[in-house]
Design a protein around this motif. Sequence first.
Motif, PDB file in Angstrom:
ATOM      1  N   ARG A  52     -25.759 -17.623 -41.216  1.00  0.00           N
ATOM      2  CA  ARG A  52     -26.629 -16.458 -41.370  1.00  0.00           C
ATOM      3  C   ARG A  52     -27.584 -16.385 -40.182  1.00  0.00           C
ATOM      4  O   ARG A  52     -28.002 -17.416 -39.651  1.00  0.00           O
ATOM      5  CB  ARG A  52     -27.464 -16.551 -42.650  1.00  0.00           C
ATOM      6  N   ASN A 165     -18.077 -19.403 -37.871  1.00  0.00           N
ATOM      7  CA  ASN A 165     -19.151 -18.959 -38.774  1.00  0.00           C
ATOM      8  C   ASN A 165     -20.256 -18.264 -37.989  1.00  0.00           C
ATOM      9  O   ASN A 165     -20.756 -17.205 -38.380  1.00  0.00           O
ATOM     10  CB  ASN A 165     -19.746 -20.160 -39.519  1.00  0.00           C
ATOM     11  N   SER A 169     -21.302 -14.302 -38.222  1.00  0.00           N
ATOM     12  CA  SER A 169     -22.687 -14.015 -38.590  1.00  0.00           C
ATOM     13  C   SER A 169     -23.374 -13.126 -37.547  1.00  0.00           C
ATOM     14  O   SER A 169     -24.036 -12.134 -37.884  1.00  0.00           O
ATOM     15  CB  SER A 169     -23.435 -15.348 -38.730  1.00  0.00           C
ATOM     16  N   HIS A 173     -24.696  -9.320 -37.901  1.00  0.00           N
ATOM     17  CA  HIS A 173     -26.121  -9.034 -37.712  1.00  0.00           C
ATOM     18  C   HIS A 173     -26.348  -7.974 -36.639  1.00  0.00           C
ATOM     19  O   HIS A 173     -27.226  -7.114 -36.771  1.00  0.00           O
ATOM     20  CB  HIS A 173     -26.861 -10.319 -37.340  1.00  0.00           C
ATOM     21  N   ASN A 228     -29.467 -18.414 -35.637  1.00  0.00           N
ATOM     22  CA  ASN A 228     -28.162 -18.290 -36.281  1.00  0.00           C
ATOM     23  C   ASN A 228     -27.771 -19.699 -36.707  1.00  0.00           C
ATOM     24  O   ASN A 228     -27.637 -20.583 -35.859  1.00  0.00           O
ATOM     25  CB  ASN A 228     -27.156 -17.683 -35.285  1.00  0.00           C
ATOM     26  N   SER A 230     -25.286 -22.292 -39.044  1.00  0.00           N
ATOM     27  CA  SER A 230     -24.048 -22.507 -39.795  1.00  0.00           C
ATOM     28  C   SER A 230     -24.180 -23.766 -40.646  1.00  0.00           C
ATOM     29  O   SER A 230     -24.662 -24.796 -40.173  1.00  0.00           O
ATOM     30  CB  SER A 230     -22.867 -22.658 -38.826  1.00  0.00           C
TER      31      SER A 230
END
Length: 280
Positions: A52, A165, A169, A173, A228, A230
């Motif tokens: 994220r 990942n 992400s 975004h 960011n 993971s």
Amino acid sequence: MKPDDADARRAIQPVICYPVETLPTPDMSLYSDVRRDLTKTDECLVPARGARCFSVPAGHFFRISSVEGSQVGDLNLHNANDLSEKFFSGKTRALHGTHITTGHRMWSCFPFLRPMATITHDTLDWYGIDAFGGSVHDVIGTRCDPYTHALLSGGAQYHHCCHSNLTRSLAHHLDLPRDAAETYVHDVLNVFMCTGFTRDTGQYFMKASPVRPGDYLEFFAEIDLLGNLSACPGGDCSSEHSSDAAACHPLLVEIFSPKPDALSGWTPPAPTSYDRTHGD
Ligand SMILES: [Zn+2]
């Protein structure tokens, strides 16, 4: 062929490449004062085998916490206002060593080379360096990725390595195609990961992370950041990392703002003082 003076050459004493005496130091007493009175402004839960993005304004703090179970995280940092400025794992390693903790900083790439974030608290700072030469929060690994996995496994496809990942992400975004987002993904800070180099062969090793729920690593954002993170498919990275075999857990990211005026007089660090003319 071994030269006659081989032992003498090996016996030469090493010198530190980048003596820290001349490295600008963060004002840790300011940061420790400020962090005593923080207000939580946001949080995001990074799902197991996912990543994220999160935003941290300059002068705010962010904290990455273990929740539910022992879990390693792979962290990318970008300048939120200029994605070409990103975390420089290699130079951070050259300046601070193979693993970073409280007082160390995450430096940005050329042509910027300034602190992006400073570590202000590390609940695993007791770990030190173990008998195998292992320690936590390394800047020696890159990130687990599907390319190396395919190389070493005869072409197997796995899509939830940290590299993928982080790519998914960031693409989500920034609303970018995945191949465009992938170009911004870079070598990470391996949060909570316990790693080192074997003494006999010099190979990169990992072992079960000592992190437990409640442990956290906390940072002060020196500039506006896009993070960011993971949650590595390796879980605690005790066995393997490019599969769904390991037990995997989420990671919590929390953002905190300081009290108004708590940072009066503080300003974000300027980029490099090098003039960038590169000589004749
Ligand atoms: Zn990973």
